[in-house]
Design a protein around this motif. Structure first.
Motif, PDB file in Angstrom:
ATOM      1  N   GLU A  74      71.977 -17.314  68.860  1.00  0.00           N
ATOM      2  CA  GLU A  74      72.795 -16.155  69.224  1.00  0.00           C
ATOM      3  C   GLU A  74      72.259 -14.884  68.570  1.00  0.00           C
ATOM      4  O   GLU A  74      72.206 -13.823  69.203  1.00  0.00           O
ATOM      5  CB  GLU A  74      74.246 -16.400  68.815  1.00  0.00           C
ATOM      6  N   GLN A  75      71.838 -14.962  67.312  1.00  0.00           N
ATOM      7  CA  GLN A  75      71.287 -13.796  66.631  1.00  0.00           C
ATOM      8  C   GLN A  75      69.975 -13.355  67.277  1.00  0.00           C
ATOM      9  O   GLN A  75      69.720 -12.160  67.428  1.00  0.00           O
ATOM     10  CB  GLN A  75      71.063 -14.099  65.155  1.00  0.00           C
ATOM     11  N   HIS A  76      69.160 -14.325  67.672  1.00  0.00           N
ATOM     12  CA  HIS A  76      67.886 -14.002  68.324  1.00  0.00           C
ATOM     13  C   HIS A  76      68.142 -13.265  69.635  1.00  0.00           C
ATOM     14  O   HIS A  76      67.499 -12.242  69.918  1.00  0.00           O
ATOM     15  CB  HIS A  76      67.081 -15.279  68.569  1.00  0.00           C
ATOM     16  N   ILE A  77      69.083 -13.762  70.419  1.00  0.00           N
ATOM     17  CA  ILE A  77      69.411 -13.114  71.692  1.00  0.00           C
ATOM     18  C   ILE A  77      69.966 -11.717  71.438  1.00  0.00           C
ATOM     19  O   ILE A  77      69.595 -10.760  72.125  1.00  0.00           O
ATOM     20  CB  ILE A  77      70.406 -13.986  72.495  1.00  0.00           C
ATOM     21  N   SER A  78      70.841 -11.573  70.444  1.00  0.00           N
ATOM     22  CA  SER A  78      71.427 -10.267  70.125  1.00  0.00           C
ATOM     23  C   SER A  78      70.354  -9.260  69.722  1.00  0.00           C
ATOM     24  O   SER A  78      70.391  -8.098  70.156  1.00  0.00           O
ATOM     25  CB  SER A  78      72.447 -10.398  68.995  1.00  0.00           C
ATOM     26  N   LEU A  79      69.416  -9.685  68.905  1.00  0.00           N
ATOM     27  CA  LEU A  79      68.345  -8.778  68.476  1.00  0.00           C
ATOM     28  C   LEU A  79      67.497  -8.332  69.662  1.00  0.00           C
ATOM     29  O   LEU A  79      67.133  -7.157  69.767  1.00  0.00           O
ATOM     30  CB  LEU A  79      67.467  -9.455  67.423  1.00  0.00           C
ATOM     31  N   LYS A  80      67.154  -9.256  70.537  1.00  0.00           N
ATOM     32  CA  LYS A  80      66.361  -8.906  71.725  1.00  0.00           C
ATOM     33  C   LYS A  80      67.111  -7.916  72.609  1.00  0.00           C
ATOM     34  O   LYS A  80      66.535  -6.958  73.107  1.00  0.00           O
ATOM     35  CB  LYS A  80      66.031 -10.162  72.532  1.00  0.00           C
ATOM     36  N   VAL A  81      68.405  -8.171  72.809  1.00  0.00           N
ATOM     37  CA  VAL A  81      69.206  -7.291  73.663  1.00  0.00           C
ATOM     38  C   VAL A  81      69.338  -5.911  73.031  1.00  0.00           C
ATOM     39  O   VAL A  81      69.256  -4.899  73.731  1.00  0.00           O
ATOM     40  CB  VAL A  81      70.594  -7.922  73.938  1.00  0.00           C
ATOM     41  N   GLU A  82      69.518  -5.837  71.716  1.00  0.00           N
ATOM     42  CA  GLU A  82      69.625  -4.547  71.028  1.00  0.00           C
ATOM     43  C   GLU A  82      68.338  -3.743  71.149  1.00  0.00           C
ATOM     44  O   GLU A  82      68.363  -2.513  71.154  1.00  0.00           O
ATOM     45  CB  GLU A  82      69.981  -4.752  69.559  1.00  0.00           C
ATOM     46  N   ARG A  83      67.194  -4.435  71.255  1.00  0.00           N
ATOM     47  CA  ARG A  83      65.911  -3.751  71.425  1.00  0.00           C
ATOM     48  C   ARG A  83      65.576  -3.512  72.893  1.00  0.00           C
ATOM     49  O   ARG A  83      64.452  -3.134  73.211  1.00  0.00           O
ATOM     50  CB  ARG A  83      64.793  -4.566  70.773  1.00  0.00           C
ATOM     51  N   ASN A  84      66.549  -3.783  73.766  1.00  0.00           N
ATOM     52  CA  ASN A  84      66.389  -3.598  75.214  1.00  0.00           C
ATOM     53  C   ASN A  84      65.239  -4.423  75.785  1.00  0.00           C
ATOM     54  O   ASN A  84      64.517  -3.981  76.673  1.00  0.00           O
ATOM     55  CB  ASN A  84      66.202  -2.124  75.576  1.00  0.00           C
ATOM     56  N   GLU A  85      65.049  -5.623  75.254  1.00  0.00           N
ATOM     57  CA  GLU A  85      64.047  -6.536  75.779  1.00  0.00           C
ATOM     58  C   GLU A  85      64.728  -7.581  76.653  1.00  0.00           C
ATOM     59  O   GLU A  85      65.832  -8.023  76.361  1.00  0.00           O
ATOM     60  CB  GLU A  85      63.321  -7.247  74.629  1.00  0.00           C
ATOM     61  N   ALA A  86      64.053  -7.969  77.713  1.00  0.00           N
ATOM     62  CA  ALA A  86      64.577  -9.017  78.584  1.00  0.00           C
ATOM     63  C   ALA A  86      64.482 -10.357  77.854  1.00  0.00           C
ATOM     64  O   ALA A  86      63.481 -10.649  77.193  1.00  0.00           O
ATOM     65  CB  ALA A  86      63.787  -9.072  79.879  1.00  0.00           C
ATOM     66  N   VAL A  87      65.523 -11.163  77.970  1.00  0.00           N
ATOM     67  CA  VAL A  87      65.554 -12.466  77.316  1.00  0.00           C
ATOM     68  C   VAL A  87      65.600 -13.531  78.409  1.00  0.00           C
ATOM     69  O   VAL A  87      66.535 -13.574  79.200  1.00  0.00           O
ATOM     70  CB  VAL A  87      66.790 -12.602  76.404  1.00  0.00           C
ATOM     71  N   TYR A  88      64.577 -14.349  78.447  1.00  0.00           N
ATOM     72  CA  TYR A  88      64.511 -15.436  79.414  1.00  0.00           C
ATOM     73  C   TYR A  88      64.646 -16.765  78.694  1.00  0.00           C
ATOM     74  O   TYR A  88      64.291 -16.892  77.509  1.00  0.00           O
ATOM     75  CB  TYR A  88      63.192 -15.387  80.192  1.00  0.00           C
ATOM     76  N   LEU A  89      65.135 -17.751  79.419  1.00  0.00           N
ATOM     77  CA  LEU A  89      65.340 -19.074  78.838  1.00  0.00           C
ATOM     78  C   LEU A  89      64.029 -19.651  78.327  1.00  0.00           C
ATOM     79  O   LEU A  89      63.989 -20.271  77.273  1.00  0.00           O
ATOM     80  CB  LEU A  89      65.987 -20.008  79.869  1.00  0.00           C
ATOM     81  N   ARG A  90      62.936 -19.422  79.048  1.00  0.00           N
ATOM     82  CA  ARG A  90      61.627 -19.951  78.626  1.00  0.00           C
ATOM     83  C   ARG A  90      61.246 -19.393  77.259  1.00  0.00           C
ATOM     84  O   ARG A  90      60.668 -20.096  76.425  1.00  0.00           O
ATOM     85  CB  ARG A  90      60.617 -19.646  79.711  1.00  0.00           C
TER      86      ARG A  90
END
Length: 182
Positions: free
Chosen positions: A22-38
């Motif tokens: 969850e923290q990894h996804i939050s950090l990516k989203v805060e940096r406006n990076e797309a997060v894919y399941l892969r």
């Protein structure tokens, strides 16, 4: 995954690993990076984590069931239809993960207080969704009442006719903005 009736409060679900993802996804989203399941599978299956792919999929699915993230596969991917794309390695690169904005308990209490002051209704639910539904329901009631008042005001000289006409102009815009924000 929802059909499996996963117990999200179970201690075996590895809360530290879930928190890490969850923290990894939050950090990516805060940096406006797309997060894919892969990308999630790749990161957590390598060092220093070394988790099995199916365990990572299960943790991501639990976050989805908990309402903390949502999935898109071109369009919105409902949880009921997520099993096949989750089990297909080819689709892992297409499933995009998005963080669902959640409000703090303090903000929910403030909103419940505003509902009580505005609509004279006590909010007895516990989540954002119930509060949003209550607000939308009450605003729609107000809109229906305003419609009937407007129709009655058109029949002749009624006290407050100018106020009703003024409210009639802004209320649909106000209502649509609130529904979009909710």
């Amino acid at each position: 995954m929802a059909q499996l009736s996963l117990d999200l409060s179970d201690m075996e679900c590895n809360p530290e690993a879930t928190r890490e993802i969850e923290q990894h996804i939050s950090l990516k989203v805060e940096r406006n990076e797309a997060v894919y399941l892969r990308d999630i599978i790749y990161k957590f299956s390598r060092r220093p984590y070394g988790w099995p792919d199916n365990e990572i999929l299960l943790l991501v699915a639990r976050l989805g069931l908990a309402g903390k993230i949502s999935f898109t596969l071109g369009a919105e991917l409902p949880l009921k239809k997520a099993y096949e794309p989750f089990t297909s390695v080819r689709k892992h690169g297409e499933i995009r993960i998005q963080k669902i904005r959640q409000h703090e308990e303090r903000q929910l209490k403030n909103a419940a207080g505003l509902v009580k002051n505005t609509f004279n209704k006590t909010f007895t639910g516990s989540g954002e969704k119930e509060l949003s539904e209550l607000i939308n329901q009450e605003l729609k009631k107000w809109h229906e009442q305003l419609k009937s008042f407007n129709h009655k005001a058109q029949t002749g000289h009624v006290p407050g006719k100018q106020k009703i006409e003024q409210d009639w102009l802004w209320f649909p815009v106000y209502l649509s903005n609130l529904i979009v924000l909710a």
